[in-house]
Scaffold this motif. Structure first.
Motif, PDB file in Angstrom:
ATOM      1  N   UNK A 297       3.906  -1.011  -5.975  1.00 17.14           N
ATOM      2  CA  UNK A 297       2.570  -0.815  -6.548  1.00 17.14           C
ATOM      3  C   UNK A 297       1.492  -0.713  -5.475  1.00 17.14           C
ATOM      4  N   UNK A 298       1.499  -1.647  -4.534  1.00 17.34           N
ATOM      5  CA  UNK A 298       0.448  -1.664  -3.526  1.00 17.34           C
ATOM      6  C   UNK A 298       0.505  -0.467  -2.598  1.00 17.34           C
ATOM      7  N   UNK A 299       1.699  -0.103  -2.165  1.00 16.68           N
ATOM      8  CA  UNK A 299       1.848   1.044  -1.266  1.00 16.68           C
ATOM      9  C   UNK A 299       1.363   2.326  -1.929  1.00 16.68           C
ATOM     10  N   UNK A 300       1.683   2.481  -3.207  1.00 15.15           N
ATOM     11  CA  UNK A 300       1.247   3.684  -3.918  1.00 15.15           C
ATOM     12  C   UNK A 300      -0.269   3.761  -3.997  1.00 15.15           C
ATOM     13  N   UNK A 301      -0.927   2.608  -4.135  1.00 12.84           N
ATOM     14  CA  UNK A 301      -2.384   2.586  -4.285  1.00 12.84           C
ATOM     15  C   UNK A 301      -3.111   2.626  -2.952  1.00 12.84           C
ATOM     16  N   UNK A 302      -2.422   2.353  -1.855  1.00 10.05           N
ATOM     17  CA  UNK A 302      -3.078   2.235  -0.547  1.00 10.05           C
ATOM     18  C   UNK A 302      -3.595   3.582  -0.060  1.00 10.05           C
ATOM     19  N   UNK A 303      -4.804   3.573   0.470  1.00  7.75           N
ATOM     20  CA  UNK A 303      -5.437   4.775   1.018  1.00  7.75           C
ATOM     21  C   UNK A 303      -5.004   4.947   2.463  1.00  7.75           C
ATOM     22  N   UNK A 304      -4.063   5.842   2.703  1.00  7.99           N
ATOM     23  CA  UNK A 304      -3.515   6.011   4.048  1.00  7.99           C
ATOM     24  C   UNK A 304      -4.463   6.720   5.001  1.00  7.99           C
ATOM     25  N   UNK A 305      -5.623   7.142   4.524  1.00  6.78           N
ATOM     26  CA  UNK A 305      -6.571   7.791   5.437  1.00  6.78           C
ATOM     27  C   UNK A 305      -7.102   6.814   6.482  1.00  6.78           C
ATOM     28  N   UNK A 306      -6.946   5.511   6.257  1.00  7.11           N
ATOM     29  CA  UNK A 306      -7.391   4.526   7.251  1.00  7.11           C
ATOM     30  C   UNK A 306      -6.408   4.431   8.413  1.00  7.11           C
ATOM     31  N   UNK A 307      -5.213   4.985   8.242  1.00  9.07           N
ATOM     32  CA  UNK A 307      -4.208   4.936   9.296  1.00  9.07           C
ATOM     33  C   UNK A 307      -4.358   6.123  10.244  1.00  9.07           C
ATOM     34  N   UNK A 308      -4.324   5.835  11.529  1.00  3.48           N
ATOM     35  CA  UNK A 308      -4.331   6.890  12.540  1.00  3.48           C
ATOM     36  C   UNK A 308      -2.933   7.172  13.076  1.00  3.48           C
ATOM     37  N   UNK A 309      -1.986   6.312  12.755  1.00  7.24           N
ATOM     38  CA  UNK A 309      -0.621   6.462  13.246  1.00  7.24           C
ATOM     39  C   UNK A 309       0.070   7.656  12.591  1.00  7.24           C
TER      40      UNK A 309
END
Length: 371
Positions: free
Chosen positions: A143-155
């Motif tokens: 659930x959490x991974x699906x909702x997480x905004x990956x735009x904050x990741x630079x990796x």
């Protein structure tokens, strides 16, 4: 590496109740802990979206801007029974008292990352940015991974510390999964007086399931019907049945073919017997397929060699947060961290593997910096 500090950290965390959906206490604990380290930390706002006890936590240990960043992901929730865990150490293993799980899935991963960050800070180890995502609700559908905004990741790539197998195990392939939900409608009638006037939803469901290819469908695909609900008194022809099923495959094309096959079986059986079938399908997560010569795989291979472990690439039949992040375009493999008998009251965590997991995180950061 401070083994005593690492073990103490792990044992302290597993005593914080955090069954999936009830992550508030462990989230607050982690936020406070990271605020006392030399890192940036924040909790995202996905709790309102998911309805879970907390949001995901994002941590960033800022490093050399000229070095490529790397990310790690772990989850803070546990399965049940996970309330009142009492850990102890026996013969080199951390165990519970046998009435609960231990919670090494995935607090061993969290502890390894915390100790790695402390070691990097204590020893002034050069590194690029290290990004960490600690998710909620992994055990109840990622659930959490699906909702997480990956735009904050630079990796561009990273690692999920969340798999069985000793440190050195690397999951480079895991399936995509779809849920198949069927509502079967028949026609009610008195089963003794006028059964021919009715249409049994149970009979429709039975015929549909009997026509399905289930279990190990082929080398890449599995399918299973996990739940069937409905019915009532034996003197009434049942007019409604609910079924919940799933299909998994390492390739999307085969998954789609299996889902279509299962959907058709429901609809055809209903049509033949004079009933109706409503079938809903949902893609739960994408497949994880990573080449062994990719950067993410070769980085961990070098790191493992540096800590005296050989790499063991495996395919795994289950999904994880790694599938979700990989599906969102951030190449990810899943790392074995050594826990054993997870999701049972016999769960145990080898102290040696916990130490090696923390050592591996440090080494990955060093390898990434040295490129």
């Amino acid at each position: 590496m401070n083994s005593t500090r690492l073990v103490d950290q792990f044992m302290e965390m597993v005593q914080i109740d955090s069954e999936t959906g009830n992550e508030r206490e462990i989230a607050d604990y982690l936020l406070n802990l990271f605020k006392n380290l030399d890192v940036e930390v924040f909790e995202d706002d996905t709790a309102d979206q998911t309805g879970y006890g907390a949001g995901n936590i994002f941590v960033k240990a800022e490093g050399d801007a000229d070095a490529a960043p790397v990310y790690f992901t772990v989850h803070m929730d546990t399965v049940t029974p996970g309330v009142g865990i009492k850990p102890s150490i026996k013969d080199g293993y951390i165990v519970s008292d046998g009435t609960t799980i231990l919670g090494s899935d995935d607090k061993a991963g969290i502890a390894a990352i915390i100790e790695a960050l402390r070691t990097i800070e204590d020893d002034n180890i050069p590194h690029g940015d290290i990004e960490v995502v600690i998710t909620i609700g992994e055990e109840s559908g990622l659930v959490g991974a699906k909702a997480f905004d990956t735009s904050v990741l630079n990796s561009k790539f990273g690692y999920a510390l969340d798999s069985t197998g000793k440190v050195g195990t690397v999951v480079s392939q895991a399936p995509t999964q779809s849920k198949v939900e069927a509502h079967i409608y028949g026609k009610t009638a008195h089963a003794g007086v006028e059964p021919e006037a009715g249409v049994s939803a149970i009979t429709i469901a039975s015929k549909a399931v009997s026509k399905m290819n289930l279990g190990r469908v082929d080398a890449e695909t599995t399918a299973n019907v996990g739940r069937i609900e409905g019915g009532g008194p034996t003197n009434v022809v049942t007019d409604y049945v609910y079924l919940l099923a799933e299909a998994r495959s390492f390739t999307p094309e085969r998954l789609n073919a299996q889902v279509e096959h299962m959907t058709a079986a429901f609809k055809e059986a209903a049509s033949e017997l004079g009933g109706r079938a409503e079938v809903n399908t949902e893609l739960m997560y994408d497949a994880l397929n990573v080449a062994h010569d990719s950067e993410v795989a070769q980085t961990v291979n070098t790191a493992l060699n540096n800590i005296g472990r050989d790499i063991d690439f495996i395919s795994l039949g289950g999904g994880s947060d790694g599938n979700v992040f990989h599906g969102k375009g951030i190449e990810t493999v899943v790392l074995g961290i050594g826990y054993e008998d997870i999701h049972t009251t016999k769960e145990k965590m080898p102290v040696e593997e916990l130490e090696k997991a923390a050592e591996l995180v440090v080494e990955i950061a060093k390898v990434q910096y040295d490129k």
